[in-house]
Motif scaffolding. Structure first.
Motif, short mmCIF file in Angstrom:
data_model
loop_
_atom_site.label_atom_id
_atom_site.label_comp_id
_atom_site.label_asym_id
_atom_site.label_seq_id
_atom_site.Cartn_x
_atom_site.Cartn_y
_atom_site.Cartn_z
N ASP A 10 57.47 43.13 30.08
CA ASP A 10 57.56 41.70 29.77
C ASP A 10 58.98 41.33 29.34
O ASP A 10 59.44 40.22 29.62
CB ASP A 10 56.58 41.33 28.66
CG ASP A 10 55.13 41.43 29.12
OD1 ASP A 10 54.88 41.28 30.34
OD2 ASP A 10 54.26 41.65 28.27
N SER A 14 61.43 38.68 35.27
CA SER A 14 61.97 37.37 35.63
C SER A 14 60.89 36.31 35.41
O SER A 14 59.73 36.64 35.13
CB SER A 14 62.40 37.37 37.10
OG SER A 14 61.26 37.47 37.95
N ASP A 15 61.24 35.06 35.58
CA ASP A 15 60.26 33.98 35.41
C ASP A 15 59.11 34.12 36.41
O ASP A 15 57.95 33.91 36.07
CB ASP A 15 60.93 32.61 35.56
CG ASP A 15 61.84 32.29 34.37
OD1 ASP A 15 61.66 32.92 33.29
OD2 ASP A 15 62.72 31.43 34.52
N ASP A 16 59.43 34.49 37.67
CA ASP A 16 58.38 34.69 38.68
C ASP A 16 57.45 35.83 38.28
O ASP A 16 56.23 35.73 38.43
CB ASP A 16 58.99 35.00 40.05
CG ASP A 16 59.58 33.79 40.73
OD1 ASP A 16 59.26 32.65 40.31
OD2 ASP A 16 60.37 33.98 41.67
N LYS A 18 56.93 36.97 35.22
CA LYS A 18 56.15 36.56 34.05
C LYS A 18 54.97 35.68 34.46
O LYS A 18 53.87 35.81 33.91
CB LYS A 18 57.04 35.83 33.05
CG LYS A 18 57.98 36.75 32.31
CD LYS A 18 58.86 36.00 31.35
CE LYS A 18 59.84 36.93 30.67
NZ LYS A 18 60.76 36.26 29.78
N ALA A 19 55.19 34.79 35.42
CA ALA A 19 54.10 33.94 35.92
C ALA A 19 53.02 34.80 36.58
O ALA A 19 51.82 34.55 36.42
CB ALA A 19 54.64 32.91 36.89
#
Length: 84
Positions: A10, A14-16, A18-19
């Motif tokens: 975590d 990256s943001d992707d 994490k989504a």
């Protein structure tokens, strides 16, 4: 045996990614180590997550009994020498 491909944690995701992990937690209740490895290729991981949910979660379409699914998981783990 050591892990050859590291999991995406975590902290470094990256943001992707994490989504993707959030979606996994929502669908499956957790983020499996396999998904953390597949997250190196987010497109592959996005394809894999709904497949796993459909196989494992009755609310997503799974039709096999929980006991049978769990026995298949244990058998596969034993055959592959998994110790967890």
């Amino acid at each position: 045996m050591t892990q050859r491909i590291p999991c995406i944690t975590d902290e470094v995701a990256s943001d992707d990614q994490k989504a993707l992990f959030a979606g996994s937690t929502e669908l499956l209740g957790r983020t499996a180590n396999l998904l953390r490895v597949l997250a190196h290729s987010p497109q592959l991981a996005r394809w894999f997550l709904p497949l796993v949910a459909a196989v494992r979660q009755p609310t997503a379409g799974a039709v096999s009994p929980v006991r049978l699914r769990n026995l298949a998981i244990v058998k596969t783990s034993l055959l592959n020498g998994c110790h967890y």
